[in-house]
Write a protein that holds these residues in place. Structure first.
Motif, PDB file in Angstrom:
ATOM      1  N   PHE A 107       0.840  -1.197   0.000  1.00 36.05           N
ATOM      2  CA  PHE A 107       0.000   0.000   0.000  1.00 36.05           C
ATOM      3  C   PHE A 107       0.878   1.251   0.000  1.00 36.05           C
ATOM      4  CE2 PHE A 107      -1.960   3.285   2.774  1.00 36.05           C
ATOM      5  CZ  PHE A 107      -3.070   3.604   2.003  1.00 36.05           C
ATOM      6  N   LEU A 108       1.998   1.162   0.708  1.00 38.61           N
ATOM      7  CA  LEU A 108       2.904   2.298   0.894  1.00 38.61           C
ATOM      8  C   LEU A 108       4.344   1.834   0.754  1.00 38.61           C
ATOM      9  CD1 LEU A 108       3.649   5.216   1.948  1.00 38.61           C
ATOM     10  CD2 LEU A 108       3.447   4.253   4.260  1.00 38.61           C
ATOM     11  N   VAL A 109       5.142   2.588   0.003  1.00 42.16           N
ATOM     12  CA  VAL A 109       6.574   2.323  -0.130  1.00 42.16           C
ATOM     13  C   VAL A 109       7.341   3.505   0.455  1.00 42.16           C
ATOM     14  CG1 VAL A 109       8.499   1.982  -1.715  1.00 42.16           C
ATOM     15  CG2 VAL A 109       6.315   0.870  -2.161  1.00 42.16           C
ATOM     16  N   LEU A 110       8.277   3.213   1.353  1.00 39.43           N
ATOM     17  CA  LEU A 110       9.132   4.232   1.957  1.00 39.43           C
ATOM     18  C   LEU A 110      10.479   4.215   1.253  1.00 39.43           C
ATOM     19  CD1 LEU A 110       8.339   3.356   5.685  1.00 39.43           C
ATOM     20  CD2 LEU A 110       7.241   5.114   4.272  1.00 39.43           C
ATOM     21  N   MET A 111      10.859   5.328   0.653  1.00 36.62           N
ATOM     22  CA  MET A 111      12.113   5.452  -0.078  1.00 36.62           C
ATOM     23  C   MET A 111      13.053   6.341   0.731  1.00 36.62           C
ATOM     24  SD  MET A 111      11.541   3.616  -2.794  1.00 36.62           S
ATOM     25  CE  MET A 111      12.678   4.077  -4.105  1.00 36.62           C
ATOM     26  N   ILE A 112      14.211   5.792   1.109  1.00 34.22           N
ATOM     27  CA  ILE A 112      15.101   6.457   2.060  1.00 34.22           C
ATOM     28  C   ILE A 112      16.453   6.727   1.400  1.00 34.22           C
ATOM     29  CG2 ILE A 112      16.113   6.322   4.367  1.00 34.22           C
ATOM     30  CD1 ILE A 112      13.953   3.762   4.501  1.00 34.22           C
ATOM     31  N   PRO A 113      16.730   7.948   0.984  1.00 33.62           N
ATOM     32  CA  PRO A 113      18.055   8.262   0.450  1.00 33.62           C
ATOM     33  C   PRO A 113      19.082   8.262   1.570  1.00 33.62           C
ATOM     34  CG  PRO A 113      16.715  10.250   0.575  1.00 33.62           C
ATOM     35  CD  PRO A 113      15.818   9.108   0.951  1.00 33.62           C
ATOM     36  N   VAL A 114      20.211   7.621   1.324  1.00 29.37           N
ATOM     37  CA  VAL A 114      21.244   7.508   2.359  1.00 29.37           C
ATOM     38  C   VAL A 114      22.592   7.329   1.675  1.00 29.37           C
ATOM     39  CG1 VAL A 114      20.886   5.014   2.565  1.00 29.37           C
ATOM     40  CG2 VAL A 114      21.883   6.286   4.486  1.00 29.37           C
ATOM     41  N   ALA A 115      23.646   7.827   2.300  1.00 23.65           N
ATOM     42  CA  ALA A 115      24.986   7.690   1.740  1.00 23.65           C
ATOM     43  C   ALA A 115      25.445   6.236   1.825  1.00 23.65           C
ATOM     44  CB  ALA A 115      25.961   8.587   2.498  1.00 23.65           C
TER      45      ALA A 115
END
Length: 362
Positions: A107-115
């Motif tokens: 239902f929901l996708v969490l996209m986490i930018p990280v080094a």
């Protein structure tokens, strides 16, 4: 032959005028051709009209996450402007999870930018809000979005470490651009590319920074009542002045962006959007030159599309920092709050889990 007769080879005033007119037209055409700008102004920003079609060294994609009709990278023979990034461009994912989103149908996708080197932040998220995969009867997935780094750690290269981490957790998406603050716009646009190509049945996605506390329960609860189309919300900024101070981290000169005020945009620390927006934002990116300030750039694309941002149902749901004074129910009342580091996330998560949610809901 009579004196008044005119031979065919003689120039009359009319033929001379025609020839001068032809010469002037050719002259003006030549001047226009020489001086024609390669990039012209649009009402929203700059529109690339004639980028080079020659491919760069790494323009081949290994999956279908990049549209085949995207313009290729402009010529890099001259130093690029520090205020713009190389997008659109055919970047490719070197670490990918091409089938997971199709199979999970979240239902929901969490996209986490990280080094790439920030393994501590990824592990902290996996052990806190990242492990909440079923909330209010809805499936929630998360992915970490990485670029490339030149850093190494001891005898084992960072590349090998990230590869092993990917094999263990299956939550890493890594692309072949240099991971840096000034390339956050590239990372964000690749997020939209990947979501558009890999999550056809997902209703919503969220871009959330790695130093954030995220209350997934409150987020899902809000989305169950939210619009399902052309929807983006978060900490929406309106009427923000363009910073002309050269010492500012977010400086933009007039030559890069002539307007004094930015259009509305959602702060990049965490914003949510319906899944019909990624494709539209990608289409807009072909017409809006990509500035390095990623959340501003998404706002510029939204303005180009004529789509307004939505304020959250309560102003205190998305917070940029922890208030000086908080009550015992603070962490159950918000969706996002920026933190200092990964260690603080672990501490806050323990406090959050110890709260009596039934009492705080009253």
């Amino acid at each position: 032959m009579l004196e008044s007769s005119v031979p065919k080879c003689e120039k009359t005033p009319r033929t001379r005028a025609r020839r001068w007119l032809c010469v002037m037209i050719l002259f003006l055409f030549g001047i226009f051709y020489i001086l024609e700008p390669r990039v012209s102004w649009s009402s929203d920003f700059w529109t690339p009209h004639s980028w080079s079609s020659q491919s760069h060294n790494n323009t081949t994609s290994s999956d279908n996450s990049i549209s085949p009709d995207y313009p290729s990278l402009p010529s890099l023979s001259s130093p690029p402007s520090p205020y713009f990034v190389a997008y659109p461009h055919r970047y490719r994912f070197i670490l990918n999870e091409p089938h997971r989103c199709w199979l999970e149908n979240p239902f929901l996708v969490l996209m986490i930018p990280v080094a790439p080197h920030n393994r501590e932040a990824r592990d902290a998220i996996r052990n806190t809000w990242g492990k909440e995969t079923a909330v209010l009867g809805r499936v929630v997935s998360h992915y970490f979005l990485l670029g490339l780094s030149k850093e190494e750690d001891g005898t084992e290269t960072l590349k090998e470490q990230v590869l092993q981490e990917s094999r263990t957790h299956h939550d890493i998406l890594q692309s072949d651009f240099l991971d840096s603050y000034n390339n956050l716009t590239i990372k964000t646009m690749l997020m939209f590319e990947w979501l558009s190509s890999h999550c056809p049945n997902t209703a919503y996605a969220m871009k959330v920074d790695s130093d954030m506390f995220l209350n997934v329960h409150n987020l899902v609860n809000m989305l169950l009542k939210a619009p399902q189309h052309l929807y983006m919300t978060g900490l929406v900024v309106r009427g923000a002045a363009v910073l002309r101070d050269h010492t500012s981290k977010w400086f933009l000169p007039v030559s890069a962006f002539p307007e004094r005020i930015y259009p509305p945009y959602a702060l990049g620390l965490g914003y949510v959007f319906s899944m019909d927006l990624p494709k539209k934002i990608l289409e807009a990116s072909a017409h809006v030159k990509a500035v390095y300030i990623e959340d501003v750039y998404v706002g510029l694309c939204m303005r180009h599309l004529g789509i307004a941002l939505t304020d959250p149902p309560r102003g205190a749901l998305f917070r940029a920092s922890i208030p000086h004074w908080t009550n015992s129910c603070y962490w159950t009342s918000v969706i996002t709050t920026i933190l200092q580091n990964s260690r603080q996330l672990s501490d806050v998560w323990r406090v959050y889990q110890s709260m009596n949610t039934s009492v705080c809901a009253q």
